[in-house]
Design a protein around this motif. Structure first.
Motif, PDB file in Angstrom:
ATOM      1  N   GLY A 415       0.833  -1.186   0.000  1.00 28.61           N
ATOM      2  CA  GLY A 415       0.000   0.000   0.000  1.00 28.61           C
ATOM      3  C   GLY A 415       0.874   1.244   0.000  1.00 28.61           C
ATOM      4  O   GLY A 415       1.885   1.298   0.699  1.00 28.61           O
ATOM      5  N   ALA A 416       0.482   2.260  -0.751  1.00 31.28           N
ATOM      6  CA  ALA A 416       1.310   3.458  -0.882  1.00 31.28           C
ATOM      7  C   ALA A 416       1.375   4.270   0.406  1.00 31.28           C
ATOM      8  O   ALA A 416       2.290   5.072   0.595  1.00 31.28           O
ATOM      9  CB  ALA A 416       0.803   4.325  -2.029  1.00 31.28           C
ATOM     10  N   ASP A 417       0.409   4.078   1.315  1.00 30.20           N
ATOM     11  CA  ASP A 417       0.403   4.819   2.573  1.00 30.20           C
ATOM     12  C   ASP A 417       1.181   4.119   3.679  1.00 30.20           C
ATOM     13  O   ASP A 417       1.619   4.760   4.642  1.00 30.20           O
ATOM     14  CB  ASP A 417      -1.032   5.037   3.060  1.00 30.20           C
ATOM     15  N   ASP A 418       1.356   2.801   3.573  1.00 29.60           N
ATOM     16  CA  ASP A 418       1.958   2.041   4.666  1.00 29.60           C
ATOM     17  C   ASP A 418       3.410   2.405   4.971  1.00 29.60           C
ATOM     18  O   ASP A 418       3.802   2.379   6.144  1.00 29.60           O
ATOM     19  CB  ASP A 418       1.834   0.544   4.392  1.00 29.60           C
ATOM     20  N   PRO A 419       4.242   2.730   3.971  1.00 21.38           N
ATOM     21  CA  PRO A 419       5.627   3.067   4.323  1.00 21.38           C
ATOM     22  C   PRO A 419       5.749   4.238   5.294  1.00 21.38           C
ATOM     23  O   PRO A 419       6.534   4.186   6.247  1.00 21.38           O
ATOM     24  CB  PRO A 419       6.257   3.393   2.962  1.00 21.38           C
ATOM     25  N   TYR A 420       4.959   5.309   5.083  1.00 21.64           N
ATOM     26  CA  TYR A 420       5.100   6.428   6.013  1.00 21.64           C
ATOM     27  C   TYR A 420       4.382   6.165   7.326  1.00 21.64           C
ATOM     28  O   TYR A 420       4.766   6.705   8.372  1.00 21.64           O
ATOM     29  CB  TYR A 420       4.686   7.755   5.373  1.00 21.64           C
ATOM     30  N   LEU A 421       3.354   5.326   7.328  1.00 19.34           N
ATOM     31  CA  LEU A 421       2.747   4.932   8.599  1.00 19.34           C
ATOM     32  C   LEU A 421       3.760   4.153   9.438  1.00 19.34           C
ATOM     33  O   LEU A 421       3.873   4.362  10.661  1.00 19.34           O
ATOM     34  CB  LEU A 421       1.493   4.095   8.357  1.00 19.34           C
ATOM     35  N   LEU A 422       4.503   3.256   8.796  1.00 17.60           N
ATOM     36  CA  LEU A 422       5.550   2.518   9.504  1.00 17.60           C
ATOM     37  C   LEU A 422       6.603   3.473  10.039  1.00 17.60           C
ATOM     38  O   LEU A 422       7.028   3.367  11.202  1.00 17.60           O
ATOM     39  CB  LEU A 422       6.196   1.491   8.577  1.00 17.60           C
ATOM     40  N   ALA A 423       7.054   4.418   9.219  1.00 17.72           N
ATOM     41  CA  ALA A 423       8.099   5.352   9.647  1.00 17.72           C
ATOM     42  C   ALA A 423       7.658   6.168  10.845  1.00 17.72           C
ATOM     43  O   ALA A 423       8.440   6.408  11.785  1.00 17.72           O
ATOM     44  CB  ALA A 423       8.494   6.265   8.488  1.00 17.72           C
ATOM     45  N   ASN A 424       6.403   6.587  10.875  1.00 18.99           N
ATOM     46  CA  ASN A 424       5.891   7.321  12.023  1.00 18.99           C
ATOM     47  C   ASN A 424       5.885   6.464  13.286  1.00 18.99           C
ATOM     48  O   ASN A 424       6.243   6.938  14.367  1.00 18.99           O
ATOM     49  CB  ASN A 424       4.483   7.830  11.730  1.00 18.99           C
ATOM     50  N   ALA A 425       5.473   5.207  13.162  1.00 17.23           N
ATOM     51  CA  ALA A 425       5.470   4.311  14.321  1.00 17.23           C
ATOM     52  C   ALA A 425       6.892   4.081  14.810  1.00 17.23           C
ATOM     53  O   ALA A 425       7.141   4.063  16.040  1.00 17.23           O
ATOM     54  CB  ALA A 425       4.799   2.988  13.951  1.00 17.23           C
ATOM     55  N   LEU A 426       7.844   3.904  13.894  1.00 19.46           N
ATOM     56  CA  LEU A 426       9.234   3.677  14.300  1.00 19.46           C
ATOM     57  C   LEU A 426       9.812   4.909  14.995  1.00 19.46           C
ATOM     58  O   LEU A 426      10.548   4.796  15.975  1.00 19.46           O
ATOM     59  CB  LEU A 426      10.091   3.323  13.076  1.00 19.46           C
TER      60      LEU A 426
END
Length: 432
Positions: A415-426
């Motif tokens: 998903g195109a949104d998941d990479p930045y969602l992951l980065a925010n969680a990290l």
């Protein structure tokens, strides 16, 4: 979480650039290191004495990088917050005697690295990348990012069973790429690589080279809500961890109760047992030297490790609409649903209830949704660097990642949104 740690679709655009700049593990760590340098980090050599000064530092070894940020006032026993990932992806690797061919075709002899989906490498335009080792002891990165190689599939007219019975590929006979016409000439490939690298062929005494698809990553779908690209397992996590560490290092030191760390290892796809793999001593050595450089001893090391938590970030499986029966009937991770927490009671993943709480807190702090992945009981479960890290270093470890389709394909889908969602969680996790 500070607004400076927020990411948007620009993060995914940047991931696409990162993937293109990183056709091999050696390029991936060089790309990550360059980004950390811009954030104020500096490289330290393993052979040099280390000091205990504050700031961002990193170590490079082959296809692995460990980076950490020491806040002002950090104690010798200050715990670490670690994001672990891996830089390698399943692919083809050039053999020591690469020049091959038959019947007027010039070919390159390759080995199969990791659990790659062989059919996805057929009929693709492939470049060549990796590193060469020179007579003077130095290494040099090489990237020939244009159509050079191709693994041609047999025409259906000559294999009428391919469609009804499924394609059957012999790893030795059917996966050797072609790269030209003519008689086989010993040393031909390395002479070509030397010319591309601007060195003399006789100065090349070793190489670690691998084909890579030259087709760039691309948004996909009516609303461009999907991302297709190579090596997302697991450069997606390496990129997110690099961005998160750089962002956290930009916060006021008073807001950092832990020492944030990124550890991106090589050789996860074939077991992690190397000097640059998660089952090697690299991470433990770096963490211990950081403690000792700040004046600590064994007691401080033990206290720091006891309070440390690692998020092992790797891609996982989104539910596949054409193969729903292969997934657990009650756990259906979807793309763009946020990062996934991976659970396996047989410890193929290292997550436990306490680890779940740490991850949930980070996602809540970041305002990021999250999901849970559990394998179907009738299917074997994969594994990651998580259990290795937990067992080798005695560190609480939690397995997470981004849900994708086509894992281990030459071209994967997320998903195109998941990479930045992951980065925010990290970032929220690293900041404590």
């Amino acid at each position: 979480m500070s607004s400076s740690l927020r990411f948007d679709r620009g993060h995914t655009d940047d991931l696409m650039a990162f993937l293109m700049a990183s056709p091999s593990p050696y390029h991936a760590v060089a790309t990550a290191a360059a980004r950390l340098e811009k954030a104020g980090f500096r490289q330290v050599e393993e052979t040099a004495a280390w000091d205990g000064t504050a700031g961002g530092k990193y170590v490079l070894r082959g296809g692995a990088i460990v980076a950490w940020y020491v806040p002002e006032g950090a104690q010798a026993h200050t715990p670490f917050r670690i994001v672990g990932a891996h830089t390698d992806s399943p692919n083809l690797r050039v053999k020591p005697l690469p020049d091959s061919g038959a019947y007027g075709w010039r070919q390159i002899a390759v080995e199969i690295y990791g659990g790659t989906l062989l059919n996805t490498w057929l009929d693709r335009d492939l470049g060549l990348a990796g590193r060469i080792s020179l007579r003077d002891g130095s290494d040099r990165l090489v990237s020939i990012d244009r159509p050079l190689l191709r693994v041609p599939q047999l025409a259906v007219h000559l294999d009428r069973s391919a469609n009804p019975d499924g394609l059957k590929l012999d790893r030795q006979k059917h996966m050797q790429p072609i790269w030209g016409l003519g008689d086989v000439e010993e040393g031909d490939l390395i002479r070509f690589v030397a010319e591309e690298a601007g060195v003399e062929a006789e100065d090349i005494t070793g190489w670690d080279l691998m084909p890579h698809p030259v087709e760039p990553p691309a948004y996909l779908g009516r609303d461009r809500e999907l991302l297709a690209g190579p090596r997302m397992d697991n450069l997606l996590s390496v990129h997110a961890a690099t961005a998160a560490l750089a962002a956290v290092a930009g916060q006021p030191d008073s807001e950092l109760p832990y020492i944030p760390v990124m550890a991106a290892f090589d050789h996860e796809e074939n077991g992690s047992q190397s000097d640059t793999g998660a089952d090697g001593p690299l991470l433990g050595t770096v963490l211990e030297r950081s403690v000792f450089a700040r004046g600590g001893g064994y007691e401080d090391r033990a206290r720091a490790f006891a309070g440390t938590v690692c998020l092992s970030s790797d891609t996982g499986h989104a539910i596949h609409p054409n193969y729903a029966e292969r997934h657990d009937p009650t756990h259906h991770p979807v793309v763009n649903g946020g990062p996934i927490l991976k659970v396996n009671v047989n410890m193929r993943y290292a997550t436990d209830g306490g680890g779940r709480a740490v991850f949930a807190a980070a996602c809540e702090k970041a305002g990021v949704p999250w999901q849970t992945f559990v394998s179907n009981n009738a299917m074997p479960c994969g594994t990651t660097i998580g259990p290795i890290t937990a067992a080798r270093h005695g560190i609480k470890t939690v397995d997470i990642g981004v849900a994708i389709l086509s894992m281990h394909s030459a071209r994967e889908l997320c998903g195109a949104d998941d990479p930045y969602l992951l980065a925010n969680a990290l970032a929220a996790f690293l900041a404590g």
